[in-house]
Design an enzyme around this catalytic site. Structure first.
Site, PDB file in Angstrom:
ATOM      1  N   CYS A   2      13.727  -1.792  45.954  1.00 19.39           N
ATOM      2  CA  CYS A   2      14.049  -2.167  47.271  1.00 19.39           C
ATOM      3  C   CYS A   2      14.824  -3.529  47.285  1.00 19.39           C
ATOM      4  O   CYS A   2      15.043  -4.341  46.082  1.00 19.39           O
ATOM      5  CB  CYS A   2      12.765  -2.378  48.206  1.00 19.39           C
ATOM      6  SG  CYS A   2      11.770  -0.952  48.093  1.00 19.39           S
ATOM      7  N   ASP A 100       1.749   1.340  45.934  1.00 20.03           N
ATOM      8  CA  ASP A 100       1.266   0.374  45.281  1.00 20.03           C
ATOM      9  C   ASP A 100       1.642  -0.875  45.908  1.00 20.03           C
ATOM     10  O   ASP A 100       1.048  -2.096  45.547  1.00 20.03           O
ATOM     11  CB  ASP A 100       2.253   0.217  43.762  1.00 20.03           C
ATOM     12  CG  ASP A 100       3.723   0.473  43.996  1.00 20.03           C
ATOM     13  OD1 ASP A 100       3.958   0.781  45.349  1.00 20.03           O
ATOM     14  OD2 ASP A 100       4.536  -0.052  43.173  1.00 20.03           O
ATOM     15  N   ILE A 291      26.944   7.601  28.423  1.00 23.73           N
ATOM     16  CA  ILE A 291      28.310   7.731  28.729  1.00 23.73           C
ATOM     17  C   ILE A 291      29.069   7.381  27.033  1.00 23.73           C
ATOM     18  O   ILE A 291      28.480   6.827  26.363  1.00 23.73           O
ATOM     19  CB  ILE A 291      28.855   6.560  29.454  1.00 23.73           C
ATOM     20  CG1 ILE A 291      28.409   5.238  29.230  1.00 23.73           C
ATOM     21  CG2 ILE A 291      28.519   6.714  30.887  1.00 23.73           C
ATOM     22  CD1 ILE A 291      28.982   3.953  30.163  1.00 23.73           C
ATOM     23  N   SER A 363      14.854   2.859  30.555  1.00 24.93           N
ATOM     24  CA  SER A 363      15.737   2.340  29.560  1.00 24.93           C
ATOM     25  C   SER A 363      15.342   1.916  28.431  1.00 24.93           C
ATOM     26  O   SER A 363      13.931   1.499  28.203  1.00 24.93           O
ATOM     27  CB  SER A 363      16.562   1.219  30.331  1.00 24.93           C
ATOM     28  OG  SER A 363      15.961  -0.232  30.272  1.00 24.93           O
ATOM     29  N   GLY A 364      15.960   1.315  27.320  1.00 22.89           N
ATOM     30  CA  GLY A 364      15.321   0.612  26.026  1.00 22.89           C
ATOM     31  C   GLY A 364      15.499  -0.878  26.144  1.00 22.89           C
ATOM     32  O   GLY A 364      15.529  -1.346  25.038  1.00 22.89           O
TER      33      GLY A 364
END
Length: 635
Positions: A2, A100, A291, A363-364
């Site tokens: 948010c 949460d 990509i 993600s890494g």
């Protein structure tokens, strides 16, 4: 995920105008397109823009406790909220939602300011306790989620998820901080807690801020730090098994969502390890997004395809043209501050692609910092061994002179580019690491700045940022020290900033399982030999995933998420480069030596030198100045 915003009267309890609160909240509508929430009472105004991910039906914000005496606006995810819910219910707390967000309210009621110690996740929130007349702000341990704030001249305290919330207020004065400019041209970003404007601040990671009416603006307080003890005597084999177990847990926690969820897959070790783990714990095919570039020098998509095929993922690939540079002004508006990491362009594109298929992506990010993946770590360790052989009193004159005399050979094979190494050997460990990561090194900035701007800086240098953090690192281990410095600077100021703005521009939530603070705490106990062995970085991570990933994904040279800057600036961006760097806007600042700017442009365009990194940094500073000139309308 948010956007949050708010106003608080530090002097008294005046009423804030609803139109003002709505305006500053809506400048970040891209962060939360699903719902708008406002709450106003004497002396306080809260705003929220919601991207619905968990508890879609009852998770609206601002959220209140049972008697409406506590209110919160929250950005992020608390991954252990279900366990905390059980614990808090046992203490007698009554929950009205499955979100949460409500956990934080009851955690505050149960444990006060110490509630942040119990939260596992990424978060930035502001909580108002009417009974205690207390406004409490907090940011997660690694700065995944942002928080900006400022104290205005009339005593109004303003905060928000992005700096544009602050600058949207008509009373905020946009005076550029010269110390922030120095940090930007050294690092490529403005380091926390500083902002590009003198009146604004970032709440530093792992810090809280507590305000009360009539008490002014206090100093933020830290609540966590990573300690590199390096005293875990675990064997390599056992460390491999424990790492896999800890990654399984971290990723399982981050799979909770009531919306489509997937992962970025670059074809590198980190994202591939995340996808492999997701596939092992998921009952359905993992959605993956990648990509590629039409220039093979920058294209990793074939390696991503290998991983996607191995795990039968629902894979989505888009090829980006190598002249994809039309985002300069878009990025300047997104980041609000000057930001020079050119990989913001492909990051923006992969987020754009991912949002077509998912609302949440894993993600890494954080893998290089935690596992020792950067090439600069190995070079720093080698330089440190050399520095330890010669006392500083001898190194400074010897290598300082060699560094000054040796020519800068950008065009030569790396083994002949000794100027930077000589310069680094003349410095102490902390200064040398800053030297290695700087966009423009100290001597280059000395040449770049005008004499007038250097007088304004009054001797301030970006190395003060590194010295401040190094003093708290509590380690002499070369790798541990630079990992600590990266946690405090690069990871927060560059990586997390880049991903947050690029993802939220597309209303996409990104989760980083390799930045789980419990995982990082455990990794910090491991000896550095388990992270770098010889010339092999990320040794432990690679060993752990040898059964799960192709050898050429694990052990190929690191490519990175880069773009052909030098080619762009000599080709399609040539005219814009000349107009920006040699134009009236940069000259009007008085910051720069015009002769140096002209030399850099001439040498780069002729092919004599590669100045692509500093020229891109100047180009993005010019783009920032253009968007900063846009003023909010008066109410």
């Amino acid at each position: 995920m948010c956007g949050i915003a708010g106003l608080f009267d530090t002097h008294s309890k005046r009423d804030f105008a609803p139109k003002l609160m709505e305006r500053i909240n809506n400048v970040q509508a891209h962060r939360g397109p699903d719902e708008l929430g406002l709450h106003l009472e004497p002396g306080l105004a809260f705003g929220h823009r919601r991207l619905s991910v968990i508890d879609l039906s009852t998770g609206q914000q601002p959220l209140f406790n049972e008697d409406h005496s506590v209110a919160i606006v929250f950005n992020g995810e608390i991954y252990n909220y279900q366990a905390l819910t059980t614990e808090l219910k046992a203490l007698g707390h009554v929950f009205r939602t499955r979100s949460d967000t409500e956990v934080i309210i009851h955690a505050w009621e149960a444990w006060g300011e110490a509630c942040v110690q119990r939260l596992r996740g990424m978060f930035a929130f502001a909580l108002w306790d009417r009974n205690q007349q207390t406004l409490f702000l907090a940011r997660d341990r690694l700065g995944v989620k942002p928080m900006f704030y400022a104290l205005l001249s009339d005593g109004s305290f303003i905060f928000g998820s992005e700096l544009k919330v602050i600058t949207a207020h008509p009373d905020f004065v946009r005076n550029i901080d010269p110390l922030a400019v120095e940090e930007y041209f050294a690092l490529g970003y403005v380091a926390d807690p500083r902002c590009i404007y003198t009146g604004a601040h970032k709440l530093a990671p792992a810090h809280t801020l507590t305000l009360r009416h009539g008490q002014g603006l206090p100093e933020p307080k830290p609540y966590w730090d990573v300690s590199f003890s390096l005293d875990n005597r675990i064997s390599g084999e056992d460390a491999v098994h424990e790492l896999r177990a800890r990654l399984d847990e971290s990723i399982r926690l981050r799979l909770m969502a009531e919306v489509p969820l997937g992962a970025f897959l670059s074809g590198g070790v980190d994202s591939s390890a995340v996808v492999a783990t997701m596939a092992s714990v998921s009952s359905t095919p993992v959605r993956t997004c990648a990509i590629g570039f039409d220039d093979p020098k920058f294209n990793e998509s074939a390696f991503a395809q290998q991983v996607a095929e191995r795990y039968h993922t629902d894979h989505h690939l888009e090829i980006v043209k190598s002249d994809d540079f039309d985002l300069i002004d878009t990025l300047a508006r997104l980041y609000d501050e000057p930001f020079a990491d050119s990989s913001a362009i492909p990051t923006y594109r992969v987020c754009q692609l991912a949002r077509k298929h998912v609302t949440v992506a894993l993600s890494g990010d954080g893998g290089d910092e935690s596992f020792g993946g950067y090439r600069r770590y190995r070079l720093h360790a080698a330089e440190e061994r050399a520095r330890n052989l010669v006392p500083l009193g001898l190194r400074q004159p010897l290598f300082g002179t060699l560094g000054h005399l040796f020519p800068k050979l950008d065009w030569a094979p790396r083994m002949f580019r000794a100027k930077t190494t000589f310069q680094a050997l003349a410095l102490d460990s902390t200064q040398a690491y800053l030297h290695s990561v700087s966009v423009l090194r100290s001597d280059e900035r000395e040449s770049l700045y005008s004499s007038g701007f250097k007088r304004i800086l009054a001797g301030y240098r970006a190395q003060e940022v590194f010295k401040h953090h190094a003093a708290k690192a509590n380690t002499t281990d070369p790798l541990a020290l630079v990992q600590y410095l990266d946690y405090k600077t690069w990871l927060v100021g560059d990586i997390n900033t880049k991903v947050d703005r690029a993802s939220m521009a597309h209303s996409l939530e990104v989760r980083e399982p390799l930045m789980d603070h419990e995982l990082i705490e455990w990794l910090a106990t491991l000896p550095s030999e388990l992270k770098i062995k010889g010339q092999e970085g990320k040794w432990l991570l690679k060993k752990a995933f040898e059964p799960s990933l192709p050898n050429d994904v694990l052990y190929r040279p690191k490519m990175g998420f880069s773009v052909p800057l030098a080619k762009w600036l000599r080709g399609p961006l040539r005219e814009r480069l000349q107009q920006a760097v040699l134009g009236p806007q940069l000259e009007a600042t008085g910051y720069f030596n015009q002769e140096t700017l002209q030399t850099m442009v001439r040498q780069h365009l002729s092919g004599q030198r590669d100045h692509s990194a500093p020229l891109w940094t100047l180009l993005m500073f010019d783009a920032f100045l253009r968007q900063a000139a846009e003023r909010p309308e008066a109410l």
